[in-house]
Scaffold this motif. Sequence first.
Motif, short mmCIF file in Angstrom:
data_model
loop_
_atom_site.label_atom_id
_atom_site.label_comp_id
_atom_site.label_asym_id
_atom_site.label_seq_id
_atom_site.Cartn_x
_atom_site.Cartn_y
_atom_site.Cartn_z
N GLY A 88 0.82 -1.22 0.00
CA GLY A 88 0.00 0.00 0.00
C GLY A 88 0.85 1.26 0.00
O GLY A 88 0.53 2.23 -0.70
N HIS A 89 1.93 1.25 0.76
CA HIS A 89 2.81 2.42 0.82
C HIS A 89 3.47 2.69 -0.53
O HIS A 89 3.51 3.84 -0.99
CB HIS A 89 3.88 2.23 1.90
N ILE A 90 3.97 1.64 -1.16
CA ILE A 90 4.60 1.80 -2.47
C ILE A 90 3.56 2.29 -3.49
O ILE A 90 3.83 3.20 -4.29
CB ILE A 90 5.24 0.48 -2.94
N PHE A 91 2.37 1.71 -3.45
CA PHE A 91 1.30 2.10 -4.36
C PHE A 91 0.94 3.58 -4.18
O PHE A 91 0.82 4.33 -5.15
CB PHE A 91 0.09 1.20 -4.15
N GLU A 92 0.78 4.01 -2.93
CA GLU A 92 0.44 5.42 -2.66
C GLU A 92 1.55 6.36 -3.12
O GLU A 92 1.28 7.42 -3.67
CB GLU A 92 0.17 5.62 -1.17
N TYR A 93 2.79 5.96 -2.90
CA TYR A 93 3.91 6.80 -3.33
C TYR A 93 3.91 6.96 -4.85
O TYR A 93 4.09 8.07 -5.36
CB TYR A 93 5.24 6.19 -2.87
N LEU A 94 3.70 5.87 -5.56
CA LEU A 94 3.69 5.94 -7.03
C LEU A 94 2.49 6.72 -7.53
O LEU A 94 2.56 7.40 -8.57
CB LEU A 94 3.70 4.53 -7.63
N GLN A 95 1.36 6.67 -6.82
CA GLN A 95 0.18 7.43 -7.23
C GLN A 95 0.42 8.93 -7.08
O GLN A 95 -0.11 9.72 -7.86
CB GLN A 95 -1.03 7.04 -6.39
N ASP A 96 1.20 9.33 -6.10
CA ASP A 96 1.48 10.74 -5.88
C ASP A 96 2.44 11.32 -6.90
O ASP A 96 2.51 12.54 -7.07
CB ASP A 96 2.04 10.97 -4.47
N GLU A 97 3.20 10.44 -7.57
CA GLU A 97 4.15 10.90 -8.59
C GLU A 97 3.41 11.22 -9.89
O GLU A 97 2.41 10.58 -10.22
CB GLU A 97 5.21 9.83 -8.87
N ILE A 98 3.91 12.19 -10.61
CA ILE A 98 3.34 12.52 -11.92
C ILE A 98 4.08 11.70 -12.96
O ILE A 98 5.27 11.92 -13.22
CB ILE A 98 3.47 14.03 -12.21
N ILE A 99 3.37 10.72 -13.50
CA ILE A 99 3.96 9.82 -14.49
C ILE A 99 3.20 9.99 -15.80
O ILE A 99 1.99 9.79 -15.86
CB ILE A 99 3.88 8.36 -14.01
N ILE A 100 3.93 10.38 -16.83
CA ILE A 100 3.33 10.59 -18.15
C ILE A 100 3.79 9.46 -19.07
O ILE A 100 5.00 9.23 -19.22
CB ILE A 100 3.72 11.96 -18.73
N VAL A 101 2.82 8.77 -19.66
CA VAL A 101 3.13 7.67 -20.55
C VAL A 101 2.42 7.88 -21.89
O VAL A 101 1.43 8.59 -21.97
CB VAL A 101 2.72 6.31 -19.94
N THR A 102 2.95 7.23 -22.93
CA THR A 102 2.33 7.35 -24.25
C THR A 102 1.37 6.20 -24.54
O THR A 102 0.58 6.28 -25.47
CB THR A 102 3.42 7.37 -25.35
N GLN A 103 1.44 5.16 -23.75
CA GLN A 103 0.50 4.04 -23.90
C GLN A 103 0.20 3.44 -22.53
O GLN A 103 0.95 3.63 -21.58
CB GLN A 103 1.05 2.99 -24.86
N ASP A 104 -0.92 2.74 -22.46
CA ASP A 104 -1.34 2.14 -21.19
C ASP A 104 -0.34 1.08 -20.74
O ASP A 104 0.21 0.35 -21.55
CB ASP A 104 -2.72 1.49 -21.33
N ILE A 105 -0.16 1.02 -19.41
CA ILE A 105 0.74 0.03 -18.84
C ILE A 105 -0.03 -0.77 -17.79
O ILE A 105 -0.64 -0.21 -16.90
CB ILE A 105 1.96 0.70 -18.17
N ASN A 106 0.03 -2.08 -17.93
CA ASN A 106 -0.48 -3.00 -16.92
C ASN A 106 0.60 -4.05 -16.73
O ASN A 106 0.79 -4.92 -17.58
CB ASN A 106 -1.80 -3.65 -17.36
N ASP A 107 1.32 -3.95 -15.63
CA ASP A 107 2.48 -4.79 -15.42
C ASP A 107 2.56 -5.20 -13.95
O ASP A 107 2.10 -4.47 -13.07
CB ASP A 107 3.76 -4.03 -15.81
N THR A 108 3.12 -6.36 -13.71
CA THR A 108 3.41 -6.79 -12.35
C THR A 108 4.93 -6.78 -12.19
O THR A 108 5.64 -7.46 -12.92
CB THR A 108 2.87 -8.21 -12.09
N ILE A 109 5.38 -5.98 -11.27
CA ILE A 109 6.81 -5.87 -10.99
C ILE A 109 7.12 -6.74 -9.77
O ILE A 109 6.50 -6.58 -8.72
CB ILE A 109 7.21 -4.41 -10.72
N ASP A 110 8.05 -7.66 -9.94
CA ASP A 110 8.48 -8.49 -8.82
C ASP A 110 9.69 -7.85 -8.16
O ASP A 110 10.74 -7.73 -8.78
CB ASP A 110 8.83 -9.90 -9.29
N LEU A 111 9.52 -7.44 -6.92
CA LEU A 111 10.60 -6.82 -6.17
C LEU A 111 11.25 -7.84 -5.25
O LEU A 111 10.55 -8.59 -4.56
CB LEU A 111 10.07 -5.67 -5.31
#
Length: 158
Positions: A70-93
Amino acid sequence: MKQICAFLVIILLTSCEYFNVKKTSSEAILNEELETFNWNDVDEYPSFSSCDSVSSKQEKKQCFTDILTGHIFEYLQDEIIIVTQDINDTIDLKLQISNTGEITLLESDVDSLTVKEIPNINDLLVRSLDTLPKIFPAIKRGQQVTTEFKLPIIIGVD
Protein backbone atom coordinates in the motif's frame (compact mmCIF):
# COMPACT_ATOMS: atom_id res chain seq x y z
CA MET A 1 35.35 -75.92 32.60
CA LYS A 2 38.23 -74.23 30.77
CA GLN A 3 35.92 -73.54 27.87
CA ILE A 4 33.35 -71.87 30.11
CA CYS A 5 36.03 -69.74 31.80
CA ALA A 6 37.48 -68.76 28.43
CA PHE A 7 33.98 -67.91 27.18
CA LEU A 8 33.27 -65.73 30.24
CA VAL A 9 36.64 -63.92 29.89
CA ILE A 10 35.91 -63.14 26.22
CA ILE A 11 32.43 -61.85 27.08
CA LEU A 12 33.81 -59.68 29.89
CA LEU A 13 36.51 -58.22 27.64
CA THR A 14 34.15 -57.43 24.77
CA SER A 15 31.33 -56.14 26.95
CA CYS A 16 33.52 -53.33 28.30
CA GLU A 17 32.88 -51.47 25.05
CA TYR A 18 29.23 -51.06 26.05
CA PHE A 19 30.19 -49.22 29.21
CA ASN A 20 32.42 -46.63 27.52
CA VAL A 21 30.93 -43.16 27.56
CA LYS A 22 31.07 -41.46 24.19
CA LYS A 23 32.18 -37.88 24.41
CA THR A 24 30.46 -35.42 22.10
CA SER A 25 32.30 -32.30 21.12
CA SER A 26 30.62 -28.93 20.97
CA GLU A 27 31.34 -28.85 17.22
CA ALA A 28 29.44 -32.11 16.73
CA ILE A 29 26.47 -30.73 18.66
CA LEU A 30 26.59 -27.52 16.61
CA ASN A 31 26.76 -29.42 13.32
CA GLU A 32 23.84 -31.62 14.35
CA GLU A 33 21.82 -28.55 15.32
CA LEU A 34 22.63 -26.80 12.03
CA GLU A 35 21.44 -29.82 10.05
CA THR A 36 18.04 -29.74 11.75
CA PHE A 37 17.79 -25.93 11.59
CA ASN A 38 15.20 -24.58 9.12
CA TRP A 39 16.89 -21.62 7.44
CA ASN A 40 13.85 -20.67 5.34
CA ASP A 41 11.47 -19.88 8.16
CA VAL A 42 11.47 -17.30 10.94
CA ASP A 43 9.69 -17.22 14.27
CA GLU A 44 8.33 -13.71 13.60
CA TYR A 45 8.17 -11.92 10.27
CA PRO A 46 9.31 -8.30 9.88
CA SER A 47 6.60 -5.90 10.96
CA PHE A 48 5.49 -2.33 11.38
CA SER A 49 4.24 -0.92 14.68
CA SER A 50 0.67 -0.91 13.31
CA CYS A 51 0.87 -4.73 13.01
CA ASP A 52 1.53 -5.22 16.75
CA SER A 53 -2.14 -5.87 17.52
CA VAL A 54 -2.19 -8.90 15.21
CA SER A 55 -1.41 -12.13 17.00
CA SER A 56 -0.87 -14.97 14.52
CA LYS A 57 2.27 -15.37 12.45
CA GLN A 58 0.45 -15.48 9.09
CA GLU A 59 -1.68 -12.44 9.93
CA LYS A 60 1.47 -10.48 10.84
CA LYS A 61 3.07 -11.45 7.54
CA GLN A 62 -0.07 -10.39 5.67
CA CYS A 63 -0.25 -7.11 7.60
CA PHE A 64 3.38 -6.37 6.79
CA THR A 65 3.01 -7.07 3.06
CA ASP A 66 -0.27 -5.13 2.87
CA ILE A 67 1.26 -2.02 4.48
CA LEU A 68 4.40 -2.29 2.35
CA THR A 69 2.46 -2.75 -0.90
CA GLY A 70 0.00 0.00 0.00
CA HIS A 71 2.81 2.42 0.82
CA ILE A 72 4.60 1.80 -2.47
CA PHE A 73 1.30 2.10 -4.36
CA GLU A 74 0.44 5.42 -2.66
CA TYR A 75 3.91 6.80 -3.33
CA LEU A 76 3.69 5.94 -7.03
CA GLN A 77 0.18 7.43 -7.23
CA ASP A 78 1.48 10.74 -5.88
CA GLU A 79 4.15 10.90 -8.59
CA ILE A 80 3.34 12.52 -11.92
CA ILE A 81 3.96 9.82 -14.49
CA ILE A 82 3.33 10.59 -18.15
CA VAL A 83 3.13 7.67 -20.55
CA THR A 84 2.33 7.35 -24.25
CA GLN A 85 0.50 4.04 -23.90
CA ASP A 86 -1.34 2.14 -21.19
CA ILE A 87 0.74 0.03 -18.84
CA ASN A 88 -0.48 -3.00 -16.92
CA ASP A 89 2.48 -4.79 -15.42
CA THR A 90 3.41 -6.79 -12.35
CA ILE A 91 6.81 -5.87 -10.99
CA ASP A 92 8.48 -8.49 -8.82
CA LEU A 93 10.60 -6.82 -6.17
CA LYS A 94 13.28 -8.75 -4.30
CA LEU A 95 13.68 -6.99 -0.96
CA GLN A 96 16.04 -7.44 1.96
CA ILE A 97 15.31 -6.32 5.49
CA SER A 98 18.45 -6.23 7.61
CA ASN A 99 18.64 -7.26 11.23
CA THR A 100 18.55 -3.54 12.08
CA GLY A 101 15.31 -2.93 10.14
CA GLU A 102 16.80 -1.29 7.04
CA ILE A 103 15.05 -2.22 3.79
CA THR A 104 16.97 -2.56 0.51
CA LEU A 105 15.74 -3.25 -3.01
CA LEU A 106 18.01 -6.03 -4.26
CA GLU A 107 16.47 -6.37 -7.70
CA SER A 108 13.31 -5.67 -9.61
CA ASP A 109 11.90 -7.63 -12.52
CA VAL A 110 10.35 -4.94 -14.72
CA ASP A 111 8.93 -5.48 -18.20
CA SER A 112 10.80 -3.70 -21.02
CA LEU A 113 7.67 -1.76 -22.02
CA THR A 114 7.34 -0.40 -18.49
CA VAL A 115 11.02 0.63 -18.45
CA LYS A 116 10.56 2.29 -21.84
CA GLU A 117 7.52 4.26 -20.67
CA ILE A 118 8.76 4.96 -17.12
CA PRO A 119 12.59 5.00 -17.34
CA ASN A 120 12.97 6.04 -13.68
CA ILE A 121 10.73 3.30 -12.28
CA ASN A 122 13.55 1.76 -10.24
CA ASP A 123 14.44 5.13 -8.73
CA LEU A 124 10.78 5.68 -7.82
CA LEU A 125 10.62 2.28 -6.15
CA VAL A 126 13.79 2.93 -4.13
CA ARG A 127 12.52 6.36 -3.03
CA SER A 128 9.19 4.84 -1.98
CA LEU A 129 11.08 2.42 0.28
CA ASP A 130 13.06 5.29 1.80
CA THR A 131 9.86 6.88 3.12
CA LEU A 132 8.56 3.78 4.91
CA PRO A 133 7.82 3.92 8.63
CA LYS A 134 10.16 2.09 11.02
CA ILE A 135 10.44 -1.62 10.28
CA PHE A 136 11.01 -4.14 13.05
CA PRO A 137 13.23 -6.96 11.70
CA ALA A 138 12.33 -10.64 11.64
CA ILE A 139 13.13 -12.77 14.66
CA LYS A 140 14.59 -16.27 14.68
CA ARG A 141 15.23 -17.94 18.03
CA GLY A 142 15.10 -14.65 19.88
CA GLN A 143 17.61 -12.94 17.58
CA GLN A 144 16.92 -10.26 14.98
CA VAL A 145 17.83 -11.66 11.57
CA THR A 146 18.19 -10.43 8.00
CA THR A 147 15.45 -11.65 5.66
CA GLU A 148 14.81 -11.56 1.94
CA PHE A 149 11.52 -11.92 0.17
CA LYS A 150 9.76 -11.24 -3.13
CA LEU A 151 6.89 -8.83 -3.35
CA PRO A 152 4.74 -8.44 -6.47
CA ILE A 153 3.58 -4.88 -7.23
CA ILE A 154 0.89 -4.32 -9.87
CA ILE A 155 1.43 -1.17 -11.92
CA GLY A 156 -1.47 0.18 -13.95
CA VAL A 157 -1.14 3.50 -15.77
CA ASP A 158 -3.82 4.74 -18.19
